[in-house]
Each structure stands twice: as C-alpha cells, then as structure tokens.
Design a protein around this motif. Structure first.
Motif, PDB file in Angstrom:
ATOM      1  N   LEU A  59     -21.829  54.509 -60.214  1.00 19.02           N
ATOM      2  CA  LEU A  59     -21.006  54.772 -59.041  1.00 19.02           C
ATOM      3  C   LEU A  59     -19.499  54.782 -59.285  1.00 19.02           C
ATOM      4  CD1 LEU A  59     -22.901  53.117 -56.075  1.00 19.02           C
ATOM      5  CD2 LEU A  59     -22.202  55.501 -56.300  1.00 19.02           C
ATOM      6  N   PRO A  60     -18.936  53.900 -60.116  1.00 19.32           N
ATOM      7  CA  PRO A  60     -17.479  53.955 -60.283  1.00 19.32           C
ATOM      8  C   PRO A  60     -16.970  55.333 -60.702  1.00 19.32           C
ATOM      9  CG  PRO A  60     -18.327  51.903 -61.167  1.00 19.32           C
ATOM     10  CD  PRO A  60     -19.516  52.736 -60.811  1.00 19.32           C
ATOM     11  N   ASP A  61     -17.632  55.968 -61.650  1.00 20.18           N
ATOM     12  CA  ASP A  61     -17.206  57.304 -62.085  1.00 20.18           C
ATOM     13  C   ASP A  61     -17.464  58.347 -61.007  1.00 20.18           C
ATOM     14  OD1 ASP A  61     -16.313  56.363 -64.467  1.00 20.18           O
ATOM     15  OD2 ASP A  61     -17.934  57.180 -65.684  1.00 20.18           O
ATOM     16  N   MET A  62     -18.594  58.229 -60.310  1.00 16.17           N
ATOM     17  CA  MET A  62     -18.873  59.178 -59.234  1.00 16.17           C
ATOM     18  C   MET A  62     -17.831  59.077 -58.126  1.00 16.17           C
ATOM     19  SD  MET A  62     -23.032  59.129 -58.702  1.00 16.17           S
ATOM     20  CE  MET A  62     -24.148  59.841 -59.921  1.00 16.17           C
ATOM     21  N   ILE A  63     -17.447  57.854 -57.795  1.00 15.48           N
ATOM     22  CA  ILE A  63     -16.434  57.655 -56.753  1.00 15.48           C
ATOM     23  C   ILE A  63     -15.092  58.226 -57.195  1.00 15.48           C
ATOM     24  CG2 ILE A  63     -15.072  55.877 -55.580  1.00 15.48           C
ATOM     25  CD1 ILE A  63     -17.671  54.192 -55.460  1.00 15.48           C
ATOM     26  N   GLU A  64     -14.749  58.017 -58.450  1.00 14.25           N
ATOM     27  CA  GLU A  64     -13.489  58.548 -58.968  1.00 14.25           C
ATOM     28  C   GLU A  64     -13.478  60.071 -58.929  1.00 14.25           C
ATOM     29  OE1 GLU A  64     -10.760  58.381 -63.042  1.00 14.25           O
ATOM     30  OE2 GLU A  64     -12.481  57.043 -62.807  1.00 14.25           O
ATOM     31  N   ARG A  65     -14.609  60.708 -59.242  1.00 14.30           N
ATOM     32  CA  ARG A  65     -14.690  62.169 -59.232  1.00 14.30           C
ATOM     33  C   ARG A  65     -14.990  62.736 -57.852  1.00 14.30           C
ATOM     34  NH1 ARG A  65     -18.576  61.190 -62.852  1.00 14.30           N
ATOM     35  NH2 ARG A  65     -20.024  62.486 -61.655  1.00 14.30           N
ATOM     36  N   ARG A  66     -15.380  61.852 -56.909  1.00 14.41           N
ATOM     37  CA  ARG A  66     -15.792  62.275 -55.570  1.00 14.41           C
ATOM     38  C   ARG A  66     -16.920  63.301 -55.641  1.00 14.41           C
ATOM     39  NH1 ARG A  66     -13.080  60.670 -51.383  1.00 14.41           N
ATOM     40  NH2 ARG A  66     -13.664  62.494 -50.113  1.00 14.41           N
ATOM     41  N   SER A  67     -17.904  62.954 -56.451  1.00  8.15           N
ATOM     42  CA  SER A  67     -19.045  63.860 -56.623  1.00  8.15           C
ATOM     43  C   SER A  67     -20.200  63.090 -57.255  1.00  8.15           C
ATOM     44  CB  SER A  67     -18.661  65.036 -57.512  1.00  8.15           C
ATOM     45  OG  SER A  67     -19.782  65.858 -57.774  1.00  8.15           O
ATOM     46  N   GLY A  68     -21.414  63.342 -56.756  1.00 13.85           N
ATOM     47  CA  GLY A  68     -22.587  62.730 -57.368  1.00 13.85           C
ATOM     48  C   GLY A  68     -23.718  62.573 -56.377  1.00 13.85           C
ATOM     49  N   THR A  69     -24.920  62.373 -56.903  1.00 13.56           N
ATOM     50  CA  THR A  69     -26.082  62.171 -56.049  1.00 13.56           C
ATOM     51  C   THR A  69     -27.052  61.211 -56.722  1.00 13.56           C
ATOM     52  OG1 THR A  69     -27.874  63.278 -54.843  1.00 13.56           O
ATOM     53  CG2 THR A  69     -27.301  64.181 -56.996  1.00 13.56           C
ATOM     54  N   ILE A  70     -27.668  60.369 -55.911  1.00 10.73           N
ATOM     55  CA  ILE A  70     -28.660  59.404 -56.376  1.00 10.73           C
ATOM     56  C   ILE A  70     -29.912  59.603 -55.535  1.00 10.73           C
ATOM     57  CG2 ILE A  70     -29.263  56.956 -56.602  1.00 10.73           C
ATOM     58  CD1 ILE A  70     -26.232  56.393 -56.854  1.00 10.73           C
ATOM     59  N   VAL A  71     -31.064  59.717 -56.197  1.00  9.04           N
ATOM     60  CA  VAL A  71     -32.342  59.810 -55.507  1.00  9.04           C
ATOM     61  C   VAL A  71     -33.231  58.679 -56.000  1.00  9.04           C
ATOM     62  CG1 VAL A  71     -34.392  61.201 -55.039  1.00  9.04           C
ATOM     63  CG2 VAL A  71     -32.163  62.321 -55.277  1.00  9.04           C
ATOM     64  N   ALA A  72     -33.730  57.877 -55.075  1.00 10.80           N
ATOM     65  CA  ALA A  72     -34.644  56.789 -55.407  1.00 10.80           C
ATOM     66  C   ALA A  72     -36.069  57.209 -55.094  1.00 10.80           C
ATOM     67  CB  ALA A  72     -34.291  55.539 -54.607  1.00 10.80           C
ATOM     68  N   VAL A  73     -36.998  56.809 -55.928  1.00  4.55           N
ATOM     69  CA  VAL A  73     -38.415  57.085 -55.680  1.00  4.55           C
ATOM     70  C   VAL A  73     -39.063  55.800 -55.171  1.00  4.55           C
ATOM     71  CG1 VAL A  73     -40.610  57.845 -56.639  1.00  4.55           C
ATOM     72  CG2 VAL A  73     -38.466  58.860 -57.460  1.00  4.55           C
ATOM     73  N   SER A  74     -39.357  55.780 -53.890  1.00  4.26           N
ATOM     74  CA  SER A  74     -40.030  54.657 -53.245  1.00  4.26           C
ATOM     75  C   SER A  74     -41.506  55.005 -53.098  1.00  4.26           C
ATOM     76  CB  SER A  74     -39.359  54.358 -51.898  1.00  4.26           C
ATOM     77  OG  SER A  74     -40.022  53.309 -51.227  1.00  4.26           O
ATOM     78  N   SER A  75     -42.102  54.707 -51.959  1.00  2.00           N
ATOM     79  CA  SER A  75     -43.515  54.999 -51.695  1.00  2.00           C
ATOM     80  C   SER A  75     -43.739  55.014 -50.194  1.00  2.00           C
ATOM     81  CB  SER A  75     -44.403  53.924 -52.331  1.00  2.00           C
ATOM     82  OG  SER A  75     -45.736  54.009 -51.849  1.00  2.00           O
ATOM     83  N   GLU A  76     -44.708  55.813 -49.748  1.00  4.97           N
ATOM     84  CA  GLU A  76     -45.023  55.783 -48.318  1.00  4.97           C
ATOM     85  C   GLU A  76     -45.563  54.420 -47.907  1.00  4.97           C
ATOM     86  OE1 GLU A  76     -48.343  55.832 -47.011  1.00  4.97           O
ATOM     87  OE2 GLU A  76     -49.494  56.259 -48.811  1.00  4.97           O
ATOM     88  N   LEU A  77     -46.026  53.630 -48.881  1.00  5.11           N
ATOM     89  CA  LEU A  77     -46.463  52.273 -48.564  1.00  5.11           C
ATOM     90  C   LEU A  77     -45.279  51.399 -48.144  1.00  5.11           C
ATOM     91  CD1 LEU A  77     -49.047  51.654 -51.436  1.00  5.11           C
ATOM     92  CD2 LEU A  77     -49.518  52.157 -49.032  1.00  5.11           C
TER      93      LEU A  77
END
Length: 227
Positions: free
Chosen positions: A109-127
C-alpha cells in the motif's frame, strides 16, 4: 511496458489459475507460495509471516518495478467441530487467511498510495457469508476477510486504490471436501456443476482489469448455491 502483479497461493487452485489468466492478459505476475517454482515465477513465502511477505514484496519491486495489483488467494482448509479446534489450528486459520491478506496489503500500500494507483483483490468464500457446518474457524477467517476488505476499501479509495473481494462457492480445487464432490451434491446445485478455478480466475481478472467501478464489493460466483 508490462504491469506487475503479485498473486499469493499461486502454486495451485484459484491462485494458479489467476496467475495464468493474468499472464495471458499481459501482466507480469509473480506468485508467492510456500511451494516455490523452479523458474522463479513463484517465490517461496509464508503469507502468515509479515517479514516473509515484506521481503518477498521488496524482491518483486526490485526485479520488476512497481506492483500495480495484488490477489490474495493463499488458503488453508479443514473440517473440524468447534470442540476439536485447537488454539494452534484456530490461530493458523486466521493467520493464513486474514493475516495473509493484511500482510500483503500492508507491504504494497505505501507505494500504491504514493502513485495513487493500484488494486487489491481478496479471495474469501461464500461460507464467509452463509456459514458452514464444522468449519467455524475457516468461516470466521473468511468472514473477517470480507470485513477487512470493506474497511480497507473505504480507507484507501480517496487514494485511487480499489479493494474488492471474491467469495467463491463450491469450486473444483484441491481444498474442496469430498462431500461436495458427490454426484448428489453437484446435481443439487442450480447450475448442476462445480465452478472451475479458471471461472473464478476470470472474475478476479475482471475486477483487476475492468472493474474500475467496483470499490469494496463482494462478488460471489457460487453456481447458484446462494441465491
């Protein structure tokens, strides 16, 4: 110039499928997993260990440049009734799922915040949405990931960073228990089939590449198991 992404849990299952589809769509993808690859495309890393994650992320940055996308897909699963869940098993489940997501997010996140660009996708579960029998620690960890994503998405949205979660239903991975592979169970699903890892990876890739309007969303491709 290619974009760089990191996928945890990249040696098998949804993580491996995601690494493949993102590579096909032009990303330079580096995997993190307890099981590394011989060609260096998957680095050995314990996502439950903050220092291991920080070291791996720094290695990726040094070799490939800024990290523009992260997919947190590292997983661990077991069926155990609550009275039989040991403190160690409870801790491991939370450290791998919730801790792994938090550790990799904190590292990028620190670098993403500095560049003002980025995406994070978490894989959870329907459970993590519906609950499940004899898997309280797994469900607790997956549900916590959803809460974490919603909170983090609100925290970093003003920095032009998107955080979302995919919560798959029954998917044909090595973690899927035998009870969910029986012909009777599969036939009872409205779609009449298990999801494939490639299908879940397509949803993840959509969120990374095309889902610019998705912020703090929970998308649950579950073959109609939850309607």
């Amino acid at each position: 110039m290619t974009r760089t992404a990191v996928v945890t849990g990249a040696s098998s299952g949804i993580g491996a499928a995601t690494r493949a589809i993102m590579t096909e769509t032009g990303w330079t993808v580096v995997g993190l997993d307890l099981t590394p690859s011989d060609d260096g495309s998957v680095l050995q890393c314990d996502v439950a260990n903050p220092q291991s994650v920080a070291d791996a992320i720094e290695r990726v940055r040094t070799q490939f440049g800024p990290i523009e996308a992260v997919v947190s897909a590292a997983g661990h699963y077991e069926i155990v009734r609550l009275e039989d869940i040991t403190p160690e098993s409870w801790s491991r489940m939370l450290r791998v799922h919730l801790g792994g997501l938090a550790n990799v997010s904190r590292a990028v996140l620190p670098d993403m915040i500095e560049r003002r660009s980025g995406t994070i996708v978490a894989v959870s579960s329907e459970l993590g949405i519906t609950g499940g029998d004899s898997e309280a620690h797994y469900v607790a960890a997956k549900g916590a990931m959803i809460g974490f994503v919603r909170s983090l998405a609100a925290e970093v949205a003003t920095h032009c960073i998107r955080v979302n979660v995919v919560a798959p239903g029954p998917t044909d991975t090595p973690l899927l228990p035998a009870a969910q592979r029986t012909p009777e169970y599969v036939a009872a699903l409205p779609a009449g089939a298990l999801a494939t890892t490639d299908e879940i990876a397509q949803v993840i890739q959509f969120l990374v590449d095309e889902g610019g309007f998705c912020v703090g969303e929970v998308i649950s491709p579950n073959m109609g198991a939850v309607i």
